[in-house]
Structure formats: C-alpha cells, structure tokens
Design a protein around this motif. Sequence first.
Motif, PDB file in Angstrom:
ATOM      1  N   TYR A 146      -7.720 -10.816  -8.633  1.00 38.75           N
ATOM      2  CA  TYR A 146      -6.796 -11.015  -7.519  1.00 38.75           C
ATOM      3  C   TYR A 146      -5.419 -10.400  -7.776  1.00 38.75           C
ATOM      4  O   TYR A 146      -4.399 -10.930  -7.355  1.00 38.75           O
ATOM      5  N   GLU A 147      -5.393  -9.277  -8.474  1.00 33.53           N
ATOM      6  CA  GLU A 147      -4.121  -8.605  -8.741  1.00 33.53           C
ATOM      7  C   GLU A 147      -3.702  -7.783  -7.526  1.00 33.53           C
ATOM      8  O   GLU A 147      -4.542  -7.267  -6.788  1.00 33.53           O
ATOM      9  N   SER A 148      -2.410  -7.648  -7.365  1.00 33.16           N
ATOM     10  CA  SER A 148      -1.887  -6.839  -6.262  1.00 33.16           C
ATOM     11  C   SER A 148      -2.070  -5.360  -6.594  1.00 33.16           C
ATOM     12  O   SER A 148      -2.245  -4.984  -7.764  1.00 33.16           O
ATOM     13  N   LEU A 149      -2.007  -4.524  -5.569  1.00 31.46           N
ATOM     14  CA  LEU A 149      -2.131  -3.086  -5.785  1.00 31.46           C
ATOM     15  C   LEU A 149      -1.016  -2.566  -6.690  1.00 31.46           C
ATOM     16  O   LEU A 149      -1.243  -1.689  -7.528  1.00 31.46           O
ATOM     17  N   ASP A 150       0.178  -3.114  -6.538  1.00 32.79           N
ATOM     18  CA  ASP A 150       1.295  -2.695  -7.383  1.00 32.79           C
ATOM     19  C   ASP A 150       1.050  -3.059  -8.848  1.00 32.79           C
ATOM     20  O   ASP A 150       1.350  -2.271  -9.748  1.00 32.79           O
ATOM     21  N   MET A 151       0.512  -4.249  -9.087  1.00 29.30           N
ATOM     22  CA  MET A 151       0.214  -4.665 -10.464  1.00 29.30           C
ATOM     23  C   MET A 151      -0.845  -3.757 -11.083  1.00 29.30           C
ATOM     24  O   MET A 151      -0.731  -3.353 -12.244  1.00 29.30           O
ATOM     25  N   ILE A 152      -1.873  -3.452 -10.311  1.00 28.46           N
ATOM     26  CA  ILE A 152      -2.951  -2.589 -10.806  1.00 28.46           C
ATOM     27  C   ILE A 152      -2.405  -1.198 -11.116  1.00 28.46           C
ATOM     28  O   ILE A 152      -2.683  -0.636 -12.184  1.00 28.46           O
ATOM     29  N   ALA A 153      -1.626  -0.657 -10.194  1.00 23.71           N
ATOM     30  CA  ALA A 153      -1.051   0.681 -10.389  1.00 23.71           C
ATOM     31  C   ALA A 153      -0.204   0.720 -11.655  1.00 23.71           C
ATOM     32  O   ALA A 153      -0.317   1.643 -12.469  1.00 23.71           O
ATOM     33  N   SER A 154       0.626  -0.292 -11.826  1.00 22.84           N
ATOM     34  CA  SER A 154       1.497  -0.349 -12.998  1.00 22.84           C
ATOM     35  C   SER A 154       0.685  -0.444 -14.287  1.00 22.84           C
ATOM     36  O   SER A 154       0.959   0.262 -15.258  1.00 22.84           O
ATOM     37  N   ALA A 155      -0.330  -1.305 -14.302  1.00 21.00           N
ATOM     38  CA  ALA A 155      -1.140  -1.506 -15.509  1.00 21.00           C
ATOM     39  C   ALA A 155      -1.917  -0.252 -15.893  1.00 21.00           C
ATOM     40  O   ALA A 155      -2.136   0.010 -17.076  1.00 21.00           O
ATOM     41  N   LEU A 156      -2.330   0.529 -14.899  1.00 15.74           N
ATOM     42  CA  LEU A 156      -3.157   1.705 -15.169  1.00 15.74           C
ATOM     43  C   LEU A 156      -2.375   3.019 -15.168  1.00 15.74           C
ATOM     44  O   LEU A 156      -2.947   4.090 -15.371  1.00 15.74           O
ATOM     45  N   GLY A 157      -1.071   2.930 -14.910  1.00  9.29           N
ATOM     46  CA  GLY A 157      -0.245   4.138 -14.888  1.00  9.29           C
ATOM     47  C   GLY A 157      -0.569   5.056 -13.724  1.00  9.29           C
ATOM     48  O   GLY A 157      -0.511   6.278 -13.850  1.00  9.29           O
ATOM     49  N   LEU A 158      -0.921   4.450 -12.596  1.00  9.26           N
ATOM     50  CA  LEU A 158      -1.253   5.207 -11.390  1.00  9.26           C
ATOM     51  C   LEU A 158      -0.249   4.871 -10.301  1.00  9.26           C
ATOM     52  O   LEU A 158       0.479   3.888 -10.394  1.00  9.26           O
ATOM     53  N   THR A 159      -0.249   5.666  -9.246  1.00  6.70           N
ATOM     54  CA  THR A 159       0.576   5.321  -8.099  1.00  6.70           C
ATOM     55  C   THR A 159      -0.191   4.313  -7.242  1.00  6.70           C
ATOM     56  O   THR A 159      -1.420   4.235  -7.307  1.00  6.70           O
ATOM     57  N   ARG A 160       0.541   3.581  -6.440  1.00  9.00           N
ATOM     58  CA  ARG A 160      -0.090   2.619  -5.535  1.00  9.00           C
ATOM     59  C   ARG A 160      -1.064   3.344  -4.594  1.00  9.00           C
ATOM     60  O   ARG A 160      -2.154   2.865  -4.334  1.00  9.00           O
ATOM     61  N   LYS A 161      -0.651   4.505  -4.094  1.00 10.98           N
ATOM     62  CA  LYS A 161      -1.485   5.282  -3.173  1.00 10.98           C
ATOM     63  C   LYS A 161      -2.790   5.702  -3.850  1.00 10.98           C
ATOM     64  O   LYS A 161      -3.861   5.652  -3.238  1.00 10.98           O
ATOM     65  N   SER A 162      -2.706   6.081  -5.106  1.00 11.46           N
ATOM     66  CA  SER A 162      -3.901   6.474  -5.856  1.00 11.46           C
ATOM     67  C   SER A 162      -4.859   5.286  -5.994  1.00 11.46           C
ATOM     68  O   SER A 162      -6.078   5.430  -5.831  1.00 11.46           O
ATOM     69  N   VAL A 163      -4.307   4.115  -6.281  1.00 15.52           N
ATOM     70  CA  VAL A 163      -5.130   2.899  -6.396  1.00 15.52           C
ATOM     71  C   VAL A 163      -5.775   2.588  -5.050  1.00 15.52           C
ATOM     72  O   VAL A 163      -6.970   2.286  -4.980  1.00 15.52           O
ATOM     73  N   GLU A 164      -4.997   2.678  -3.966  1.00 12.92           N
ATOM     74  CA  GLU A 164      -5.550   2.437  -2.624  1.00 12.92           C
ATOM     75  C   GLU A 164      -6.702   3.384  -2.320  1.00 12.92           C
ATOM     76  O   GLU A 164      -7.747   2.968  -1.821  1.00 12.92           O
TER      77      GLU A 164
END
Length: 189
Positions: A146-164
């Motif tokens: 249940y992590e937010s897209l911003d948290m996932i992006a930060s943890a993986l070194g990706l942009t939010r758009k890339s995660v989306e």
Amino acid sequence: MHISEEELITRLKIKDSAALEFLMDRYGSTMYLFAQRILDSYGSREDVEECVSDVFIMAWNRIDEYDPLRSSLQTWMYMLTKYRALDCRRKLTDRPQLVVIDDDLTNSDNLERTVIQKAETEEILRIVDSYGSIDRTIFYKKYYLYESLDMIASALGLTRKSVENRLRRTRNALKEQLILAWKEDISHE
C-alpha cells in the motif's frame, strides 16, 4: 550465512532452527514494515512485533503448505503477514465483532465462489512473479504494501511518471494474461 531459497525451504521442512533464524533475518524487517503499514494507527510497536512473530511461527508450522510453483517464498511470506496483520487489526479495534450465522455460508455457491477467488489470487501472484524484478516490485509495493507512487518512485530511484507507466503496463499485461487463461479454461470445459 547465505543459502538459496530452495535450501532454506528444505531446511525449514526438517525443522532446522538455524533456517528459521535465517528466514527471520532475510524477511524480518520487510515483514515488520508491511505489518506496521497494515496496523497503522490500530496498534503499538509491540502489537506489530507480536504480529510478525506470529507470522514466522506460522511459516515454521505451515512450510509444507508452501508451493514454489504458485509463488516465491517472499510472496508467500507477504501473504501470511497480510492476513495475520488484518486479523490483528480486527482484534485491536474496540468494536465487538458480531457473529452472524448465515444460511448463505453453507450454500455451495458461496463455497465455490470462495474457492474460485482463492484460485484467481494464486493465478495473479503466479503471473506477477514471472515479471521482471522492477515491475514485480512496483506491483507488490503498490497493491500489497500500500505504498504511494511517490514512495515507490523514491525507493526505486524512478520518476513518479515512470512508476505510473510501469504499473499501467503491468496491469494491462496481467489483464491480458488472465483473459487468455480464462478463455483457455473455458475451452477445456
């Protein structure tokens, strides 16, 4: 000490306590964070620790139920943690639980629906486990942690758009694979 997942499972099945310790070292902090996220404001740190301890006891006692063809050991641990944490959360709420005996519970349609839902969940996990590491990680972080897209992006070194975008592609691929599996099941009937 480093051992493969297969060796770890084998050693757990013969009740090797060192394997349990290794399992706890490997997944303890991850399962703690996951349980903490589910319990959120419902319990204390001690409640989360007790929940995670229960998960490892469950894994120890139920390792024979683990099927590597259905999911990875980590996914199985996430599922144990998810259901145990949800049980703990229900117990921690102050509202008394009303037990209702429903004639529908004995209905074979409900039983069949429950079995089908379990099979569908296992199929989804099997498919997601076949994806690449990053896409699989994003999927689990979003829908199980249940992590937010911003948290996932930060943890993986990706942009939010890339995660989306990766999440959208993963959902679309999963949908296509499930439709194909469904059509295949129907054609065999």
